[in-house]
Design a protein around this motif. Structure first.
Motif, PDB file in Angstrom:
ATOM      1  N   UNK A   2       0.837  -1.190   0.000  1.00 26.89           N
ATOM      2  CA  UNK A   2       0.000   0.000   0.000  1.00 26.89           C
ATOM      3  C   UNK A   2       0.878   1.248   0.000  1.00 26.89           C
ATOM      4  N   UNK A   3       0.387   2.261  -0.648  1.00 24.06           N
ATOM      5  CA  UNK A   3       1.107   3.515  -0.745  1.00 24.06           C
ATOM      6  C   UNK A   3       1.035   4.270   0.585  1.00 24.06           C
ATOM      7  N   UNK A  11       4.784  10.311   3.145  1.00 21.02           N
ATOM      8  CA  UNK A  11       5.816  10.575   4.141  1.00 21.02           C
ATOM      9  C   UNK A  11       6.638  11.791   3.748  1.00 21.02           C
ATOM     10  N   UNK A  12       7.361  12.292   4.723  1.00 17.26           N
ATOM     11  CA  UNK A  12       8.351  13.351   4.501  1.00 17.26           C
ATOM     12  C   UNK A  12       9.718  12.752   4.822  1.00 17.26           C
ATOM     13  N   UNK A  13      10.640  12.878   3.886  1.00 16.85           N
ATOM     14  CA  UNK A  13      12.019  12.466   4.130  1.00 16.85           C
ATOM     15  C   UNK A  13      12.809  13.755   4.332  1.00 16.85           C
ATOM     16  N   UNK A  14      13.305  13.936   5.544  1.00 16.23           N
ATOM     17  CA  UNK A  14      14.104  15.119   5.878  1.00 16.23           C
ATOM     18  C   UNK A  14      15.572  14.745   5.695  1.00 16.23           C
ATOM     19  N   UNK A  15      16.278  15.552   4.919  1.00 13.56           N
ATOM     20  CA  UNK A  15      17.676  15.260   4.580  1.00 13.56           C
ATOM     21  C   UNK A  15      18.543  16.452   4.962  1.00 13.56           C
ATOM     22  N   UNK A  16      19.674  16.166   5.611  1.00 19.27           N
ATOM     23  CA  UNK A  16      20.665  17.209   5.903  1.00 19.27           C
ATOM     24  C   UNK A  16      21.961  16.803   5.234  1.00 19.27           C
ATOM     25  N   UNK A  17      22.463  17.696   4.379  1.00 24.63           N
ATOM     26  CA  UNK A  17      23.705  17.450   3.636  1.00 24.63           C
ATOM     27  C   UNK A  17      24.785  18.339   4.240  1.00 24.63           C
ATOM     28  N   UNK A  24       5.880   1.693   1.610  1.00 21.24           N
ATOM     29  CA  UNK A  24       6.801   1.915   2.727  1.00 21.24           C
ATOM     30  C   UNK A  24       8.193   1.350   2.427  1.00 21.24           C
ATOM     31  N   UNK A  25       8.246   0.224   1.785  1.00 19.70           N
ATOM     32  CA  UNK A  25       9.528  -0.398   1.424  1.00 19.70           C
ATOM     33  C   UNK A  25      10.356   0.521   0.520  1.00 19.70           C
ATOM     34  N   UNK A  29       2.725   9.655   7.410  1.00 19.18           N
ATOM     35  CA  UNK A  29       1.381  10.102   7.762  1.00 19.18           C
ATOM     36  C   UNK A  29       0.676   8.967   8.498  1.00 19.18           C
ATOM     37  N   UNK A  30      -0.295   9.291   9.295  1.00 15.98           N
ATOM     38  CA  UNK A  30      -1.025   8.264  10.030  1.00 15.98           C
ATOM     39  C   UNK A  30      -2.292   7.831   9.295  1.00 15.98           C
TER      40      UNK A  30
END
Length: 91
Positions: free
Chosen positions: A12-13, A16-22, A66-67, A89-90
């Motif tokens: 299932x789709x 989400x938010x992927x927060x990235x710090x470079x 999710x994978x 997200x919930x």
């Protein structure tokens, strides 16, 4: 029986938010290449250069299994000088 809880299929789709710090400029191209590779799942992204600290902050909104999200975050974290965290997200 609780009917309010949603049952999720493994494929299932998820949103989400992927927060990235470079922290290493040399890794920017690697991050961009990964985001391009996963672009079909990207809803939107925002990048903020924080010049005073010499880092880049990137927020990426995704809609994917999710994978797939976990794979992206794992590959981002494997880059030198880059870290990420994911919030789902919930709903």
């Amino acid at each position: 029986m609780n009917t309010d809880r949603k049952v999720r299929c493994p494929m299932a789709s998820q949103v989400a938010i992927v927060a990235i710090i470079v922290e290493k400029d040399a890794s920017v191209d690697g991050v961009n290449a990964l985001l391009h590779e996963y672009s079909r799942f990207v809803i939107g992204r925002m990048g903020v250069p924080y010049r005073e600290r010499g880092i880049n902050i990137i927020s990426v909104a995704v809609d994917a299994p999710e994978e797939t999200i976990e794979d992206l975050a794992e590959q981002v974290n494997a880059l030198e000088g880059v870290s990420s965290n994911t919030v789902y997200s919930v709903g």
